[in-house]
Design a protein around this motif. Structure first.
Motif, mmCIF file in Angstrom:
data_model
loop_
_atom_site.group_PDB
_atom_site.id
_atom_site.type_symbol
_atom_site.label_atom_id
_atom_site.label_comp_id
_atom_site.label_asym_id
_atom_site.label_seq_id
_atom_site.Cartn_x
_atom_site.Cartn_y
_atom_site.Cartn_z
ATOM 1 N N ILE A 1 27.905 53.070 47.150
ATOM 2 C CA ILE A 1 28.294 51.692 46.857
ATOM 3 C C ILE A 1 27.080 50.869 46.461
ATOM 4 O O ILE A 1 27.120 50.085 45.508
ATOM 5 N N LEU A 2 25.965 51.077 47.213
ATOM 6 C CA LEU A 2 24.755 50.317 46.893
ATOM 7 C C LEU A 2 24.195 50.699 45.534
ATOM 8 O O LEU A 2 23.503 49.905 44.882
ATOM 9 N N GLY A 3 24.493 51.903 45.086
ATOM 10 C CA GLY A 3 24.001 52.346 43.786
ATOM 11 C C GLY A 3 24.829 51.861 42.619
ATOM 12 O O GLY A 3 24.444 52.037 41.461
ATOM 13 N N LEU A 4 25.968 51.246 42.910
ATOM 14 C CA LEU A 4 26.799 50.726 41.829
ATOM 15 C C LEU A 4 26.086 49.575 41.120
ATOM 16 O O LEU A 4 25.391 48.789 41.754
ATOM 17 N N PRO A 5 26.282 49.450 39.809
ATOM 18 C CA PRO A 5 25.634 48.349 39.065
ATOM 19 C C PRO A 5 26.356 47.021 39.290
ATOM 20 O O PRO A 5 26.940 46.445 38.374
ATOM 21 N N ILE A 6 26.335 46.544 40.536
ATOM 22 C CA ILE A 6 27.014 45.288 40.871
ATOM 23 C C ILE A 6 26.057 44.131 40.591
ATOM 24 O O ILE A 6 24.988 44.042 41.193
ATOM 25 N N ARG A 7 26.450 43.274 39.686
ATOM 26 C CA ARG A 7 25.648 42.107 39.354
ATOM 27 C C ARG A 7 26.439 40.841 39.674
ATOM 28 O O ARG A 7 27.585 40.890 40.095
ATOM 29 N N SER A 8 25.792 39.718 39.427
ATOM 30 C CA SER A 8 26.427 38.455 39.783
ATOM 31 C C SER A 8 27.725 38.226 39.017
ATOM 32 O O SER A 8 28.641 37.570 39.502
ATOM 33 N N ASN A 9 27.809 38.792 37.787
ATOM 34 C CA ASN A 9 29.025 38.584 37.001
ATOM 35 C C ASN A 9 30.267 39.158 37.677
ATOM 36 O O ASN A 9 31.378 38.664 37.477
ATOM 37 N N VAL A 10 30.081 40.219 38.476
ATOM 38 C CA VAL A 10 31.222 40.818 39.156
ATOM 39 C C VAL A 10 31.866 39.801 40.097
ATOM 40 O O VAL A 10 33.088 39.660 40.153
ATOM 41 N N PHE A 11 31.050 39.075 40.832
ATOM 42 C CA PHE A 11 31.576 38.105 41.789
ATOM 43 C C PHE A 11 32.135 36.867 41.100
ATOM 44 O O PHE A 11 33.139 36.303 41.517
ATOM 45 N N LEU A 12 31.488 36.451 39.995
ATOM 46 C CA LEU A 12 31.934 35.243 39.318
ATOM 47 C C LEU A 12 33.169 35.476 38.456
ATOM 48 O O LEU A 12 34.027 34.606 38.343
ATOM 49 N N TYR A 13 33.267 36.659 37.829
ATOM 50 C CA TYR A 13 34.339 36.908 36.886
ATOM 51 C C TYR A 13 35.515 37.684 37.480
ATOM 52 O O TYR A 13 36.573 37.743 36.857
ATOM 53 N N VAL A 14 35.342 38.290 38.642
ATOM 54 C CA VAL A 14 36.408 39.114 39.224
ATOM 55 C C VAL A 14 36.958 38.486 40.496
ATOM 56 O O VAL A 14 38.156 38.222 40.606
ATOM 57 N N PHE A 15 36.082 38.224 41.466
ATOM 58 C CA PHE A 15 36.561 37.823 42.781
ATOM 59 C C PHE A 15 36.980 36.341 42.828
ATOM 60 O O PHE A 15 38.037 36.004 43.374
ATOM 61 N N LEU A 16 36.153 35.459 42.281
ATOM 62 C CA LEU A 16 36.464 34.032 42.382
ATOM 63 C C LEU A 16 37.771 33.656 41.681
ATOM 64 O O LEU A 16 38.596 32.932 42.264
ATOM 65 N N PRO A 17 38.021 34.096 40.446
ATOM 66 C CA PRO A 17 39.317 33.760 39.842
ATOM 67 C C PRO A 17 40.506 34.255 40.660
ATOM 68 O O PRO A 17 41.531 33.572 40.749
ATOM 69 N N THR A 18 40.370 35.430 41.269
ATOM 70 C CA THR A 18 41.475 35.969 42.069
ATOM 71 C C THR A 18 41.766 35.078 43.269
ATOM 72 O O THR A 18 42.927 34.724 43.539
ATOM 73 N N LEU A 19 40.720 34.701 44.009
ATOM 74 C CA LEU A 19 40.915 33.893 45.210
ATOM 75 C C LEU A 19 41.469 32.510 44.878
ATOM 76 O O LEU A 19 42.393 32.014 45.532
ATOM 77 N N LEU A 20 40.934 31.881 43.852
ATOM 78 C CA LEU A 20 41.349 30.518 43.530
ATOM 79 C C LEU A 20 42.744 30.478 42.915
ATOM 80 O O LEU A 20 43.548 29.596 43.229
ATOM 81 N N PHE A 21 43.044 31.435 42.046
ATOM 82 C CA PHE A 21 44.345 31.431 41.387
ATOM 83 C C PHE A 21 45.461 31.661 42.401
ATOM 84 O O PHE A 21 46.506 31.008 42.356
ATOM 85 N N GLN A 22 45.248 32.576 43.346
ATOM 86 C CA GLN A 22 46.261 32.814 44.376
ATOM 87 C C GLN A 22 46.487 31.582 45.239
ATOM 88 O O GLN A 22 47.618 31.277 45.636
#
Length: 788
Positions: A16-37
């Protein structure tokens, strides 16, 4: 500590730590999901009632908290001001789920819970918008941005994001309505909507993507139930609940894996900074709750919130997934300085853990210490009433059961005696309580009546006899009745009942658009909604008398039941009067709506018969599926509402006037083209004193009051006014005000004089009105007759 169990999990963590997780993942994936719901799960129509305190709390609370935390950190550290304000924006978001759930468990006012939910949603949107602003300053290396310039860009971010989200949602709703028979397609479009809105706002016009997501969710929440099938809408919300649940869980998992890397070199000074953030954030929230909220209550912009509830809200300002998502977006960005990333991760995580561990675990104790977990006397009386009514119902069901199964009489008598003693004790307790005054008994009866009305509405919605378009508005009116009865007793209930029928500010706005700009589409839609709303209310209220006699009379006695019958009769009369006014304006339209109701009812009964045959084995699964498909097609056609054409009804309105009885068909068509329709609400001034003479008015429906020289007259349907000033060519000395919502037919002076010269009936009407006001008829008719 190294163990076989923890070492076995190391490969998974490393992957998991080796995944290329960048800030865009949190801004473009998680935040829209939480707010839209969050937007889909809110009762927005009810929150519009309190939009002023919600907006003020959300926007002002975010700005105050951001500035408070930012400047406190700037004073305590060597970080640039932009980085400190960035941290302030991150920790300004609140998670109201815990405090709202506890408020509901202790029967706190629903209005208070709605304000907290609405404030939290818009709070997140505003905080994330500020986060994006200060994040840009940090990545560009601007250490000390001009605060005025930053805040000046804030409205642009919000306006651009709101417009983008609204447009995206309207397009999505149109697509979803086109594929209403394909439920999976509807859900897929809804899943794509928040992400497209976010990317479109951020990348296309440089606005706030978060505001775009919130605007898209609000638009879908308001329009979706009326455009999509009820079951598809329910399934869509369930899918989004699941997506948001997993998004929140993944954020906490990623935070547990990613942030510890930043905690390896944590220092003692970092704990001091966490304390600074805690104190500054709580102090900012206290300023809003104990400074701004009382001020709003004094100005009557917000419902008063008692001090114990404000203490609970203060201590219930928990932080959760959104705060961690923003922090991870910073820590995983390669364009942010290392020291800033380290402090953001430590401070955001430390503050979130403090709110969850310290505040979260002690919140219920604080509520108990403030005495909020104890029922009020009226709530205790309500619980006793529920017990008594429930036991009475159980006794009736037991009696039917013993008859159906022919149980042994000795056993029945023994059990009935025990149960009867318990029932008598419960009823006696509900009736003889010295703590409850007569007015409280009336309040309890009204609350029970409004609650049963809401249950009846839900049953009618499930049966589809009430359309999905109107369901939410009718339910909102029922909720207002419950809350108004609880807060204001009889007067509150009556005020809420009148409000459900009255013409609101939105209707007055569309009337003005029609009268001044000729835009009739909004007026047609709202008038059609009003027709359907009144018909639905009338149908629902017809079922309430039996509940009063069957339930409320047993507990509260005949006097309370008779009073409730009287209040209900007044409501029905008010609705009938409003409905009759619309029938006069638009003959035949109400009948079309009633035919639509009958068609929907017949479809519901037909569906029930097919289901019964399927359960009895009379038809197979294939036949049942075919029948249900045909039923669905007819139901979709029955959902369509008849078209209301306000322009084409003018000719029928003209025929209602005895003044125009002697006109032939050609003259009626010519008059119809000359007349224009004007709608006025109760209280509006139609004619001002000493204004230039321009028009004569004919009342198609409603009533007006005319005041002149200290005298007043009331005119109703079929009457006219303005003719005296028109014929004497003088400025009006009278003022005319609508005393009921009215529809007027307006004719300019020149055409009126021409028509008067040709119509003996109209001349007689003018002569009668002149004599009524003490004016010589020859002064009015002489010049016209000479012209003739």
């Amino acid at each position: 500590m190294r163990t076989d169990l923890t070492d076995a999990l190391n490969p998974v963590a490393e992957a998991i730590l080796g995944l290329p997780i960048r800030s865009n993942v949190f801004l473009y994936v998680f935040l829209p999901t939480l707010l839209f719901q969050a937007t889909l799960g809110m009762n927005l129509r009810r929150m519009l009632d309190d939009w002023v305190p919600i907006m003020v709390l959300a926007v002002v609370a975010v700005v105050v908290a951001t500035l408070s935390v930012g400047y406190a950190l700037s004073w305590a550290t060597t970080l640039p001001l932009a980085a400190c304000l960035l941290i302030g924006a991150i920790v300004s978001t609140t998670d109201p789920s815990a405090v709202v759930s506890i408020f509901r468990s202790i029967s706190a006012p629903r209005r208070l819970a709605r304000i907290i939910e609405g404030e939290s949603l818009l709070n997140d949107a505003a905080a994330i918008a500020l986060f994006g602003l200060f994040m840009g300053f940090v990545m560009l290396g601007v250490p000390n941005p001009e605060l005025s310039d930053a805040l000046a860009r804030f409205p642009v971010l919000i306006a651009g994001g709101a417009l983008t989200g609204w447009l995206a949602a309207r397009v999505a709703i149109w697509i979803m309505a086109s594929f209403h028979a394909h439920e999976l397609a509807l859900i897929l479009v809804s899943v794509a909507l928040p992400y497209l809105a976010y990317i479109g706002a951020e990348q296309s016009i440089g606005a706030s993507g978060v505001i775009a997501v919130v605007a898209a969710g609000l638009t879908l929440n308001l329009s979706g139930p009326g455009r999509l099938p009820p079951q598809a809408w329910a399934n869509l919300r369930e899918v989004w609940d699941l997506l948001a649940h997993w998004a929140g869980a993944l954020i906490f998992i990623l935070a547990a894996l990613l942030i510890p890397r930043l905690l390896e070199d944590v220092r003692v000074s970092d704990f001091i900074l966490i304390g600074v953030v805690i104190v500054a954030a709580i102090a900012a929230r206290a300023v809003i709750l104990f400074g701004l909220l009382p001020l709003l209550a004094i100005l009557r912009l917000s419902p008063p919130v008692e001090r114990p509830y404000r203490v609970a809200i203060l201590w219930g300002g928990l932080r959760g997934a959104v705060t961690l998502a923003l922090a991870l977006a910073v820590t995983e960005s390669f364009r942010v300085p290392v020291e800033v990333k380290r402090l953001v991760g430590i401070l955001a995580t430390g503050f979130t853990l403090f709110t969850l561990i310290v505040q979260g675990t002690t919140l219920r104790s604080v509520i108990g210490w403030m005495g909020l977990d104890r029922l009020s006397p009226i709530d205790e009386a309500m619980s006793r009433q529920v017990v008594a009514v429930a036991l009475q119902t159980v006794r009736e069901d037991i009696a039917r059961t013993t008859e159906d199964y022919a149980l042994t009489h000795d056993i029945v008598r023994a059990e009935a005696k025990v149960f009867g003693e318990r029932l008598e004790a419960a009823v006696r307790t509900a009736e003889d309580s010295d703590e409850i005054l007569d007015r409280d008994r009336i309040t309890l009866g009204l609350i029970a009546l409004a609650g049963f009305e809401r249950d009846t509405i839900l049953a009618r919605v499930r049966e589809r006899t009430i359309s999905a378009r109107m369901a939410e508005q009718i339910l909102s009116d029922a909720d207002r009745l419950i809350e108004a009865a609880r807060a204001g007793g009889r007067s509150g209930y009556q005020q809420a009942a009148r409000r459900s029928v009255a013409y609101g500010r939105a209707f007055r706005t569309v009337v003005a658009l029609h009268n001044r700009l000729g835009l009739s589409a909004p007026l047609v839609r709202m008038t059609s909604d009003r027709f359907e709303l009144l018909l639905s209310q009338r149908l629902i209220m017809r079922d309430l008398d039996a509940f009063i006699d069957g339930r409320i009379r047993r507990i509260h006695g005949r006097r309370v039941a008779d009073l409730l019958h009287e209040l209900l009769a007044r409501r029905i009369e008010t609705v009938e009067t409003a409905l009759e006014g619309l029938r006069l304006q638009y003959p035949g339209y109400a009948e079309e709506l009633e035919r639509r109701f009958i068609r929907r009812t017949s479809l519901r009964l037909e569906e029930r018969e097919y289901a019964a045959m399927r359960e009895d084995g009379l038809i197979g699964a294939e036949v049942y599926a075919t029948l249900m498909q045909g039923l669905a097609v007819r139901r979709t056609a029955a959902e369509g509402r008849p078209t209301l054409d306000i322009a084409l009804k003018r000719k029928e309105l003209i025929k209602l006037f005895p003044l125009f009885a002697d006109l032939d068909e050609a003259a009626l068509r010519k008059l119809g083209r000359a007349l224009r329709t004007q709608y006025v609400n109760a209280g509006n001034v139609i004619v001002h004193k000493n204004n230039e003479v321009k028009n004569v008015y004919f009342i198609a429906s409603g009533a007006v009051e005319l005041e002149s020289l200290g005298q007043s007259w009331r005119l109703g349907r079929g009457d006219m006014f303005g003719q005296v000033a028109a014929l004497t060519r003088n400025a009006r000395r009278a003022e005319v005000r609508a005393i009921a919502p009215s529809t007027l037919l307006v004719l300019d002076v020149a055409r009126f004089r021409q028509m008067l010269a040709q119509s003996a009936v109209l001349q007689n009407a003018v002569r009668a009105s002149a004599e009524q006001r003490g004016i010589d008829p020859f002064l009015l008719l002489g010049e016209v007759l000479e012209e003739k």
